[in-house]
Scaffold this motif. Structure first.
Motif, PDB file in Angstrom:
ATOM      1  N   ALA A  27      40.872 -18.727  46.371  1.00  0.00           N
ATOM      2  CA  ALA A  27      39.787 -17.032  47.071  1.00  0.00           C
ATOM      3  C   ALA A  27      38.617 -18.553  47.584  1.00  0.00           C
ATOM      4  N   THR A  28      37.938 -17.858  48.277  1.00  0.00           N
ATOM      5  CA  THR A  28      36.656 -19.212  49.238  1.00  0.00           C
ATOM      6  C   THR A  28      35.833 -18.805  48.231  1.00  0.00           C
ATOM      7  N   GLY A  29      34.629 -19.878  47.993  1.00  0.00           N
ATOM      8  CA  GLY A  29      33.194 -19.355  48.099  1.00  0.00           C
ATOM      9  C   GLY A  29      32.078 -20.120  48.141  1.00  0.00           C
ATOM     10  N   LYS A  30      31.041 -19.494  48.357  1.00  0.00           N
ATOM     11  CA  LYS A  30      29.957 -20.195  48.323  1.00  0.00           C
ATOM     12  C   LYS A  30      28.677 -20.419  47.414  1.00  0.00           C
ATOM     13  N   LEU A  31      28.828 -22.272  47.165  1.00  0.00           N
ATOM     14  CA  LEU A  31      27.843 -22.939  46.817  1.00  0.00           C
ATOM     15  C   LEU A  31      26.036 -22.905  47.074  1.00  0.00           C
ATOM     16  N   ASN A  32      25.075 -23.054  46.534  1.00  0.00           N
ATOM     17  CA  ASN A  32      23.673 -22.705  47.405  1.00  0.00           C
ATOM     18  C   ASN A  32      23.488 -23.454  45.911  1.00  0.00           C
ATOM     19  N   LEU A  33      22.617 -25.255  46.819  1.00  0.00           N
ATOM     20  CA  LEU A  33      22.456 -26.415  46.156  1.00  0.00           C
ATOM     21  C   LEU A  33      20.663 -26.220  46.560  1.00  0.00           C
ATOM     22  N   PHE A  39      30.812 -24.918  50.934  1.00  0.00           N
ATOM     23  CA  PHE A  39      31.713 -24.043  51.351  1.00  0.00           C
ATOM     24  C   PHE A  39      32.072 -24.390  49.849  1.00  0.00           C
ATOM     25  N   CYS A  40      32.919 -23.423  49.520  1.00  0.00           N
ATOM     26  CA  CYS A  40      34.498 -24.073  48.425  1.00  0.00           C
ATOM     27  C   CYS A  40      35.223 -23.240  47.627  1.00  0.00           C
ATOM     28  N   PHE A  41      36.792 -24.104  46.885  1.00  0.00           N
ATOM     29  CA  PHE A  41      37.839 -22.491  47.118  1.00  0.00           C
ATOM     30  C   PHE A  41      37.685 -22.473  45.610  1.00  0.00           C
ATOM     31  N   VAL A  42      38.317 -21.406  45.319  1.00  0.00           N
ATOM     32  CA  VAL A  42      37.847 -20.988  43.687  1.00  0.00           C
ATOM     33  C   VAL A  42      39.350 -21.200  43.237  1.00  0.00           C
ATOM     34  N   ARG A  43      40.019 -22.489  42.571  1.00  0.00           N
ATOM     35  CA  ARG A  43      40.847 -22.777  41.640  1.00  0.00           C
ATOM     36  C   ARG A  43      41.526 -21.423  40.733  1.00  0.00           C
ATOM     37  N   ASP A  44      40.131 -21.650  39.642  1.00  0.00           N
ATOM     38  CA  ASP A  44      40.618 -21.206  38.157  1.00  0.00           C
ATOM     39  C   ASP A  44      39.018 -20.266  38.447  1.00  0.00           C
ATOM     40  N   GLY A  61      25.480 -31.376  35.423  1.00  0.00           N
ATOM     41  CA  GLY A  61      24.425 -30.624  35.520  1.00  0.00           C
ATOM     42  C   GLY A  61      23.691 -30.152  35.722  1.00  0.00           C
ATOM     43  N   GLN A  62      23.569 -30.104  37.288  1.00  0.00           N
ATOM     44  CA  GLN A  62      23.071 -29.080  37.947  1.00  0.00           C
ATOM     45  C   GLN A  62      23.019 -27.636  38.006  1.00  0.00           C
ATOM     46  N   GLN A  63      21.749 -26.924  38.673  1.00  0.00           N
ATOM     47  CA  GLN A  63      21.893 -25.612  39.019  1.00  0.00           C
ATOM     48  C   GLN A  63      22.020 -24.950  40.066  1.00  0.00           C
ATOM     49  N   LEU A  64      22.671 -24.272  40.646  1.00  0.00           N
ATOM     50  CA  LEU A  64      23.742 -23.820  41.734  1.00  0.00           C
ATOM     51  C   LEU A  64      23.477 -21.734  41.529  1.00  0.00           C
ATOM     52  N   GLN A  65      23.570 -21.964  43.000  1.00  0.00           N
ATOM     53  CA  GLN A  65      23.711 -20.224  43.344  1.00  0.00           C
ATOM     54  C   GLN A  65      25.585 -20.618  43.325  1.00  0.00           C
ATOM     55  N   PHE A  66      26.084 -19.542  42.635  1.00  0.00           N
ATOM     56  CA  PHE A  66      28.000 -19.024  43.244  1.00  0.00           C
ATOM     57  C   PHE A  66      27.840 -18.058  44.100  1.00  0.00           C
ATOM     58  N   GLU A  67      28.742 -18.095  44.495  1.00  0.00           N
ATOM     59  CA  GLU A  67      29.125 -16.247  45.163  1.00  0.00           C
ATOM     60  C   GLU A  67      31.205 -16.949  45.271  1.00  0.00           C
ATOM     61  N   LEU A  71      31.779 -10.905  44.071  1.00  0.00           N
ATOM     62  CA  LEU A  71      31.228 -12.133  42.767  1.00  0.00           C
ATOM     63  C   LEU A  71      30.295 -12.458  43.442  1.00  0.00           C
ATOM     64  N   GLY A  72      28.832 -12.449  43.258  1.00  0.00           N
ATOM     65  CA  GLY A  72      27.710 -13.453  43.508  1.00  0.00           C
ATOM     66  C   GLY A  72      26.890 -12.263  43.734  1.00  0.00           C
ATOM     67  N   PRO A  73      25.546 -12.907  44.431  1.00  0.00           N
ATOM     68  CA  PRO A  73      25.715 -14.490  43.914  1.00  0.00           C
ATOM     69  C   PRO A  73      25.071 -14.512  42.332  1.00  0.00           C
ATOM     70  N   CYS A  74      25.166 -15.453  42.095  1.00  0.00           N
ATOM     71  CA  CYS A  74      24.825 -16.085  40.246  1.00  0.00           C
ATOM     72  C   CYS A  74      24.610 -17.127  40.062  1.00  0.00           C
ATOM     73  N   THR A  75      24.095 -17.373  39.355  1.00  0.00           N
ATOM     74  CA  THR A  75      23.800 -18.330  38.671  1.00  0.00           C
ATOM     75  C   THR A  75      24.677 -19.605  37.616  1.00  0.00           C
ATOM     76  N   ALA A  76      24.372 -20.691  38.423  1.00  0.00           N
ATOM     77  CA  ALA A  76      25.573 -21.547  37.558  1.00  0.00           C
ATOM     78  C   ALA A  76      25.126 -23.133  36.996  1.00  0.00           C
ATOM     79  N   GLN A  77      25.786 -23.804  36.145  1.00  0.00           N
ATOM     80  CA  GLN A  77      25.661 -25.381  35.923  1.00  0.00           C
ATOM     81  C   GLN A  77      26.756 -26.027  35.809  1.00  0.00           C
ATOM     82  N   VAL A  78      26.991 -26.963  36.870  1.00  0.00           N
ATOM     83  CA  VAL A  78      28.025 -28.192  37.013  1.00  0.00           C
ATOM     84  C   VAL A  78      28.056 -28.766  35.481  1.00  0.00           C
ATOM     85  N   VAL A  79      29.605 -28.361  34.651  1.00  0.00           N
ATOM     86  CA  VAL A  79      29.971 -29.137  33.297  1.00  0.00           C
ATOM     87  C   VAL A  79      30.775 -30.134  33.461  1.00  0.00           C
ATOM     88  N   TRP A  80      31.454 -30.360  34.322  1.00  0.00           N
ATOM     89  CA  TRP A  80      32.189 -31.813  34.485  1.00  0.00           C
ATOM     90  C   TRP A  80      32.513 -31.142  36.494  1.00  0.00           C
TER      91      TRP A  80
END
Length: 196
Positions: A27-33, A39-44, A61-67, A71-80
Motif C-alpha cells: 500500500a502507499t503511505g505518507k510520512l509527515n516529518l 511518500f512511502c510504500f508500506v511493506r509490512d 529515533g525521529q518522531q513522525l506522523q504516518f498515514e 489508517l492514520g494519521p498516527c504518530t510513530a518513531q523510527v526504530v531502524w
C-alpha cells in the motif's frame, strides 16, 4: 489494492514483536516529518508498527506522523533503517480492521493519502489537449483543475514534464475539478519525481 497475509515466524528466529504482522501489504503511505510530506510504500504492517520503503530515509529515533489507506494519521518513531527500508513503532496500537475495509461499513471509504501540489500539466481527453493544474496526487490518481466538463469513465492521459504519459480514466467531476484514476498506479520513483 491492499493484500495482507500473516507471516509465520520460524522457531529459530527470535521475534521481538508481540503482535502479529502482515507482509506484502503493498500500500502507499505518507510520512509527515517536521511539516515535510514524504511518500512511502508500506511493506509490512502490525498493530504496533510498520516496515516502509521511502527514498528520503529519516534517522533512527525521529518522531513522525504516518498515514496510509484506512489508517492514520498516527504518530510513530523510527526504530531502524537499512537502505531505503525503515522500521516504525507506533506510539499507540492501531486498529488494522480499517486498513482492509473497502467501504463495507456504511459511510466509510478508505483512501490512499493525498499529496498537495500546484504543478501544471496537460490532459489529453476525447482527442483534445487541455492545460490543467495538478491540485493533488496519490499513487492511484490525481485531482485536476481546468479540464472542463468531462463525463465520468472517460479515458484520458495525464502528461507531465519528465515522466512518460500516464493513462487512466475520469472517476468524478465536481466544481470544475476532476478525479483522474491512473491505470496502473504510480510506482515510488515516479511519484517522488512528480512531487520533487
Amino acid at each position: 489494492m491492499t493484500f495482507m497475509a500473516p507471516i509465520a515466524v520460524p522457531a529459530t528466529i527470535t521475534e521481538r514483536r508481540e503482535d502479529e504482522r502482515y507482509r506484502r501489504v503493498l500500500a502507499t503511505g505518507k510520512l509527515n516529518l517536521d511539516g515535510c510530506e514524504m511518500f512511502c510504500f508500506v511493506r509490512d504492517l502490525s498493530v504496533g508498527g510498520a516496515k516502509i520503503e521511502t527514498l528520503t530515509v529519516p534517522m533512527i529515533g525521529q518522531q513522525l506522523q504516518f498515514e496510509m489507506r484506512g489508517l492514520g494519521p498516527c504518530t510513530a518513531q523510527v526504530v531502524w533503517n537499512r537502505g531505503f527500508l525503515v522500521g516504525l513503532a507506533f506510539d499507540s496500537p492501531q486498529d488494522l480492521a480499517t486498513v482492509s475495509d473497502r467501504g463495507t461499513r456504511q459511510g466509510y471509504c478508505a483512501r490512499a493519502p493525498r499529496f498537495a501540489t500546484n504543478r501544471l500539466a496537460q490532459f489529453r481527453v476525447a482527442g483534445s489537449l487541455v492545460a490543467v493544474e495538478l491540485v493533488d496526487l496519490s499513487a492511484g490518481g490525481a485531482r485536476l483543475r481546468g479540464a472542463g466538463l468531462i463525463r465520468p469513465d472517460t479515458p484520458g492521459c495525464l502528461i507531465l514534464d519528465g515522466i512518460p504519459p500516464r493513462a487512466g480514466f475520469v472517476r468524478w467531476t465536481r466544481d470544475g475539478d476532476i478525479g483522474f484514476k491512473f491505470a496502473p498506479i504510480l510506482d515510488l520513483p515516479t511519484l517522488m519525481q512528480i512531487l520533487t
